[in-house]
Design an enzyme around this catalytic site. Sequence first.
Site, mmCIF file in Angstrom:
data_model
loop_
_atom_site.group_PDB
_atom_site.id
_atom_site.type_symbol
_atom_site.label_atom_id
_atom_site.label_comp_id
_atom_site.label_asym_id
_atom_site.label_seq_id
_atom_site.Cartn_x
_atom_site.Cartn_y
_atom_site.Cartn_z
ATOM 1 C CG ASP A 185 -2.100 5.932 1.269
ATOM 2 O OD1 ASP A 185 -3.038 6.005 0.472
ATOM 3 O OD2 ASP A 185 -2.011 5.061 2.154
ATOM 4 C CG ASP A 246 -7.063 -0.174 1.257
ATOM 5 O OD1 ASP A 246 -6.672 0.459 0.273
ATOM 6 O OD2 ASP A 246 -6.549 -0.069 2.382
#
Length: 659
Positions: A185, A246
Amino acid sequence: MYPPPRSTGSGLVQHLWAAAVRALALALTAAAALLFATPGPAQAATVSQVSVPTAPMGWASWNSFASKIDYDVIKAQVDAFVAAGLPAAGYKYINIDEGWWQGTRDSAGNITVDTSEWPGGMSAIADYIHSKGLKAGIYTDAGANGCGYYYPTGRPAAANTGSEGHYAQDMLQFSEWGFDFVKVDWCGGDAEGLDAATTYKSISSAVATAAATTGRPLTLSICNWGYQNTWNWATGLAPMWRTSTDIYYYGGTASQSAVLSNFDQTLHPAAQHTGYYNDPDMLTVGMSGLTAAQNRTHMALWAISGAPLLAGNDLTTMTSETAAILKNSDVVAVDQDARGLQGVKVAEDTTGLQVYSKVLAGTGNRAVVLLNRTSSAANITARWSDLGLTSASATVRDLWAQSNLGSYATSYTASVPAGGSVMLKVSGGTEASSTSYSATSTGKYTGVSAASTGLDVVDVAYTNTGSTAVTGTLQVNSQTATTVSFPPTGSSQGTVSVQVDLSKGSSNSLTFTGSSLPTLGSITVSPIPGTNGTLVVGKASSRCADVYNNTITNGTQAEIWDCNGGQNQAWTYTSRKEFVVYGNKCLDAYNQGTTNGTKVVIWDCNGQNNQKWNVNSDGTITNVNAGLCLDAYGAGTSNGTSLVLWACNSGTNQQWSQS
């Protein structure tokens, strides 16, 4: 996981550096292009296509559980995964996301975990996953602190949950534990202002070293949400990279608008090929917020784009309807097609009524999605000519119903519900004409012709007699280069496919370089006419209207740059008077400005008059809302000169041609 969306920009130093690189590339291209290939007869390079690695499929813990995970949670999902028959449908990975680790290390710097939550440590859960014939994935961050530190999601904020300073150590530890996949990430990397390309290159190297040390392949997932234009540099570093933020946020619900937004942001077809994939995020199929029809559209769009398929729903409560969507063999086959290309928009006759097509393995095969973004049911037509096929008959199959609809010549029309989609396979069609080229020097193909500016499929013939894939770098004209993988072929010649952006005319060049290039043969170039656009060329500068560095962010100011035919220079002028780039961004007078100096930017197409332009016989292009001319600011002619609105004055910096 990622932080809330924010705008990004490019620094002056980066811009100047890129300008220098582009200038050097142009100089080298001009010096090398003294010989030109003679086009040969069309040949069916598709008969010897080599299957490339397909996009990863599996399940990931984040969407349903956020950081609230432990051994029992993952075990229950593994058992449900198997019971649902997902492995037989092609799903392989069980990926443990954020929350498994709270940032602790031993005196040697090795990661330690709470064994009350993970009995036997992380190797025990990896072993359990493997015992079911599956592959195991794990998660970390590129920065010193992971996402849970900045955005707690079910656990208190935990510091030091990133791998910065420990890339080699952590990747080796993951591999020794038995993990086959690692998602890295970007929360810490973003907070620290790290350079994404440099950072992930180091991580990719650490992954390769770990895999070589343990003998266990380790799939890297780059998750920096498309920041710093990941599609420009990630190909070759990892099999998959995120292109957007997202779909689903902790504590929220899934939405079709987020699904569509992420799909739009993932369409970078020149970056996706030979086993490297744009990733629009984990699936939210079966989660709260989407209807069954919206779930099918979600799955169809991921499949047509060839995206990784990582389910995120709670498998222990999965309905039979959701399972049927995830496991539809016809739809999954489109996603997992052995040619490995990305589908693209090929028509939008009416705003919101769109046709997407993906070139599939074999000859005359296409996947098609008819997408209705409007609030009313409508007929949408897929024309064979837009797909790169002739008007000969082809078989049409409804992929959700898994039934053949018959043979059709020229086109197929379906009624598509409001907000819905139809997914088809067109097979047995006749490929439109293509042209083959031999190299003019090692790895270099010049004089490559295109009838129109747009996207073309290029089949590259080669021989790799080794036991592993080798890579090379492909540069088209002076565009951003990409890494191409060449899997083994045995002693016979095979082909892999890439999609490239070409300029109208015969001055295009494709150049392959690298120390491990295989033996290259001819290339075969096949257009996708539905992607055709034009270059908008300034009379004063002889440079093209351009979006800097393939940036897709709303509000990015357009500029002029040396013409190279890239996706960021191919503008489609529609019947609605829009100039569309990337298939979904319109040339826009910022904030509906009507004064001299108003920035001309790209923005999501919305039908407003500040996105409409009149193309005039005197070469000017005037904004419908403002009545002002498209202008290269300050009569500038150099690379990077911004485009603005200005009172029409007959200056050559306000005159444009399209080619």
